[in-house]
Design an enzyme around this catalytic site. Structure first.
Site, PDB file in Angstrom:
ATOM      1  N   GLN A 125      -4.587  -1.799  -1.753  1.00 25.42           N
ATOM      2  CA  GLN A 125      -3.274  -1.815  -2.782  1.00 25.42           C
ATOM      3  C   GLN A 125      -3.720  -2.274  -4.139  1.00 25.42           C
ATOM      4  OE1 GLN A 125      -0.147  -1.375  -1.452  1.00 25.42           O
ATOM      5  NE2 GLN A 125       0.567  -1.820  -3.708  1.00 25.42           N
TER       6      GLN A 125
ATOM      7  N   ASP B 273      -4.310   7.628  -0.277  1.00 23.35           N
ATOM      8  CA  ASP B 273      -3.585   7.637  -1.447  1.00 23.35           C
ATOM      9  C   ASP B 273      -3.798   8.921  -2.202  1.00 23.35           C
ATOM     10  OD1 ASP B 273      -1.968   5.362  -2.268  1.00 23.35           O
ATOM     11  OD2 ASP B 273      -3.600   4.184  -2.331  1.00 23.35           O
TER      12      ASP B 273
ATOM     13  N   LYS C 101       4.743  -1.205   4.196  1.00 22.42           N
ATOM     14  CA  LYS C 101       3.894  -0.180   4.808  1.00 22.42           C
ATOM     15  C   LYS C 101       3.481  -0.822   6.430  1.00 22.42           C
ATOM     16  CE  LYS C 101       2.110   0.844   0.352  1.00 22.42           C
ATOM     17  NZ  LYS C 101       0.962   0.651  -0.717  1.00 22.42           N
TER      18      LYS C 101
HETATM   19  N1  GUN Z   1       0.243   0.098  -6.158  1.00 27.41           N
HETATM   20  C1  GUN Z   1       1.571   0.633  -6.645  1.00 27.41           C
HETATM   21  N2  GUN Z   1       1.662   1.914  -6.163  1.00 27.41           N
HETATM   22  C2  GUN Z   1       0.450   2.083  -5.268  1.00 27.41           C
HETATM   23  C3  GUN Z   1       0.065   3.307  -4.385  1.00 27.41           C
HETATM   24  O1  GUN Z   1       0.812   4.422  -4.518  1.00 27.41           O
HETATM   25  N3  GUN Z   1      -1.188   3.151  -3.861  1.00 27.41           N
HETATM   26  C4  GUN Z   1      -1.879   2.100  -4.076  1.00 27.41           C
HETATM   27  N4  GUN Z   1      -2.991   1.740  -3.278  1.00 27.41           N
HETATM   28  N5  GUN Z   1      -1.379   1.029  -4.754  1.00 27.41           N
HETATM   29  C5  GUN Z   1      -0.173   1.012  -5.360  1.00 27.41           C
END
Ligand code: GUN
Length: 283
Positions: free
Chosen positions: A98, A121, A54
């Site tokens: 996350q 998100d 990211k």
């Molecule tokens: N962990 C796995 N996929 C995601 C996601 O799309 N967002 C977040 N915040 N954590 C994740």
């Protein structure tokens, strides 16, 4: 004839080029750089890889980003204090915590603390509600990525029967809602659905978000269907694979996403899109 492969890597790359152009225009107009903050608690190796990716993706399109690494035993108060600080930060337009979080932390309480305007998100109940009524700014990254793959492959859900396997808050439920907004007729299946195959055989668009290798077999797929594989699993040989028995299903479907290289590359791209959207909305 074997199905056309929907190339998520290529489509994701195209969208990132567009995002880089839009970001440059945004910077010119507002003299501000879109900023994303990612919070990771603990040492989960897969999460660390995602977070690093990211961070790199942000640099690629010209965003500012910061990663906050907290120890596995961080308290809820610590995480919340950090979110509060980022909520008030002028440089930060998007905040992502996350998941999964260590067991002692209350995930819902923490996600609820993120200002909805910075919730890139789209997990905050406010944004979930906005999506339900079709009046949204940001969309959860995985289902948003699927909609982009469909749209950019010339596939509309309108007039189609769409079957989603999986009912998670992150994928299945919002996926169903987006297909519905695109005028699909949507069936949501899950572990308690009797005779799953009878449902999936009705699907013009089949989306699988189960998390089990080899779950969707060729006999479950209607000839000519578009098959979207959201699963990320390891098979018995340790190889990365989706939910769909790719080699067999590609002989039945008209279009199919591979794993890796299908939905996966789209998710971070949609996070970038949400961050830019949040930055624009804050101006
Ligand atoms: N962990 C796995 N996929 C995601 C996601 O799309 N967002 C977040 N915040 N954590 C994740």
């Amino acid at each position: 004839m074997a199905a056309t492969i929907i190339d998520g890597k290529r489509i994701s790359g195209e969208i990132r080029v567009e995002l880089a152009e839009q970001t440059a225009a945004f910077k010119n107009q507002y003299n501000t750089v879109p900023g994303l903050a990612v919070i990771i608690v603990g040492e989960d190796p897969a999460s660390r890889v995602y977070v690093r990716n990211k961070h790199k993706a942000c640099a690629e399109v010209g965003f500012y980003s910061e990663v906050h690494e907290l120890p596995a035993d961080a308290s809820e108060e610590q995480v919340i204090a950090l979110i509060d600080r980022l909520n008030d930060s002028k440089e930060i337009h998007g905040i992502l915590v996350q998941l999964p979080l260590p067991g002692h932390l209350d995930e819902q309480k923490i996600l609820l603390r993120i200002k909805p305007e910075k919730d890139v998100d789209a997990f905050h109940p406010y944004n979930v509600g906005k999506i339900m009524i079709g009046d949204y700014n940001v969309l959860p990254c995985t289902p948003a990525g699927v909609m982009q793959l469909l749209a950019r492959s010339g596939v509309s859900a309108s007039g189609k029967h769409c079957v989603v396997i999986g009912r998670s808050n992150i994928v299945g439920k919002p996926m169903a809602m987006l297909l519905l907004h695109d005028n699909g007729t949507v069936t949501v299946c899950h572990s308690r659905t009797p005779d799953l195959k009878a449902q999936t055989l009705q699907a013009d668009i089949l989306v699988s978000a189960v998390g089990r290798a080899g779950f969707v077999t060729a006999d479950m797929v209607k000839p000519g269907a578009v098959v979207i594989d959201v699963g990320i699993n390891r098979n018995a040989q340790g190889k990365l694979c989706g939910d769909v028995d790719f080699e067999a299903v590609r002989e039945v479907a008209s279009m199919i996403t591979p794993v890796p290289g299908g939905v996966g590359p789209m998710t971070i791209t949609m996070l970038l899109q949400n961050t830019l959207t949040a930055a624009i909305a804050s101006m």
